[in-house]
Scaffold this active site. Sequence first.
Site, PDB file in Angstrom:
ATOM      1  N   HIS A 115      95.307  31.782  19.138  1.00  0.00           N
ATOM      2  CA  HIS A 115      96.101  32.250  20.277  1.00  0.00           C
ATOM      3  C   HIS A 115      95.188  32.340  21.507  1.00  0.00           C
ATOM      4  CE1 HIS A 115      98.197  35.002  22.981  1.00  0.00           C
ATOM      5  NE2 HIS A 115      99.294  34.486  22.436  1.00  0.00           N
ATOM      6  N   GLU A 132     100.813  26.588  24.312  1.00  0.00           N
ATOM      7  CA  GLU A 132     100.874  27.769  25.165  1.00  0.00           C
ATOM      8  C   GLU A 132      99.850  27.625  26.284  1.00  0.00           C
ATOM      9  OE1 GLU A 132     102.799  31.241  22.942  1.00  0.00           O
ATOM     10  OE2 GLU A 132     100.652  31.320  22.522  1.00  0.00           O
TER      11      GLU A 132
HETATM   12  P1  PGA Z   1     104.631  35.924  26.715  1.00  0.00           P
HETATM   13  O1  PGA Z   1     103.591  35.722  25.533  1.00  0.00           O
HETATM   14  O2  PGA Z   1     105.939  35.322  26.275  1.00  0.00           O
HETATM   15  O3  PGA Z   1     104.726  37.414  26.885  1.00  0.00           O
HETATM   16  O4  PGA Z   1     104.073  35.217  27.916  1.00  0.00           O
HETATM   17  C1  PGA Z   1     103.491  34.496  24.893  1.00  0.00           C
HETATM   18  C2  PGA Z   1     102.364  34.519  23.921  1.00  0.00           C
HETATM   19  O5  PGA Z   1     101.330  35.131  24.176  1.00  0.00           O
HETATM   20  O6  PGA Z   1     102.463  33.911  22.834  1.00  0.00           O
END
Ligand code: PGA
Length: 274
Positions: free
Chosen positions: A100, A173
């Site tokens: 992550h 992401e």
């Molecule tokens: P968020 O987080 O939707 O609050 O931006 C996404 C993540 O960290 O996976």
Amino acid sequence: MSRLSKLYMGTNTKMYKTPVHAVRHLARLTELCSDIPPDVLQLFIIPSYTSIEGMAKLTTRDAIMVGAQSIGYEEEGQYTGEISPLMLSEVGADLVMVGHSERRHTFLESDFDEERRVRCAIEHDFTTLLCVGETLEQKQYGVSREALAVQLKIGLHSVTASQANDKLWIAYEPVWAIGVNGVPADESYANAMHGEIKAALSEIFGSEIGGDIPVLYGGSVNLQNAEKLIRQPNIDGLFIGRGAWDADNFNSIIRAVLPLFQERKGSVRSGKEW
Ligand code: PGA
């Protein structure tokens, strides 16, 4: 049947929700989504380690998979602060997230660290969700595609095609899109990056297996942008933080995107309203 015929929707609750709150969230989501069959929707929640056991007792893999936010490299050893795959198995985790953005950028994990975690997770039979994403600087310098390819090629270095076929999911992401200061990616940019990820996966595992690995988008997903994102052909699901920590909100997003996803796949079931 392709793994991509169903929609993937999940949340990482980060360092929020105590075990009591995490179980409540799961119970409410289970109640709200109980009419949606598992061949249509794969739901998952990735809570803090201390919530996994209580949650796993309340649900099944088919209904809602429960995951861990990271995993150690080895079954045991002198690794203070890490968590062993054996411990995660024993408490009933189905899924492990690796890499992550907050692990990479706040805790400075490298691609090589992620590769060891991915290897450990896959060898211990967990569904493994590797997160990748470029920084704002990489985007501005026009090297997003290269940055993603490096994260994928190193992170997945020891994964075989048959392991990938069975166990691997990817989350795209972008670092600049995540969290309270994040700006959600524009849907066409997100779709293009998903296309780059799918191309890299096909290069690594061959097009048949690489092309069938679910690639989820994450980063400031909410009810407003979820529909546009899910209309994109390369987006196989959504991985949501803040927008899914209230089970009713999460359910609203699911209800908004599921019919669009099914329409996209040409698999609308006549007369069935989700
Ligand atoms: P968020 O987080 O939707 O609050 O931006 C996404 C993540 O960290 O996976």
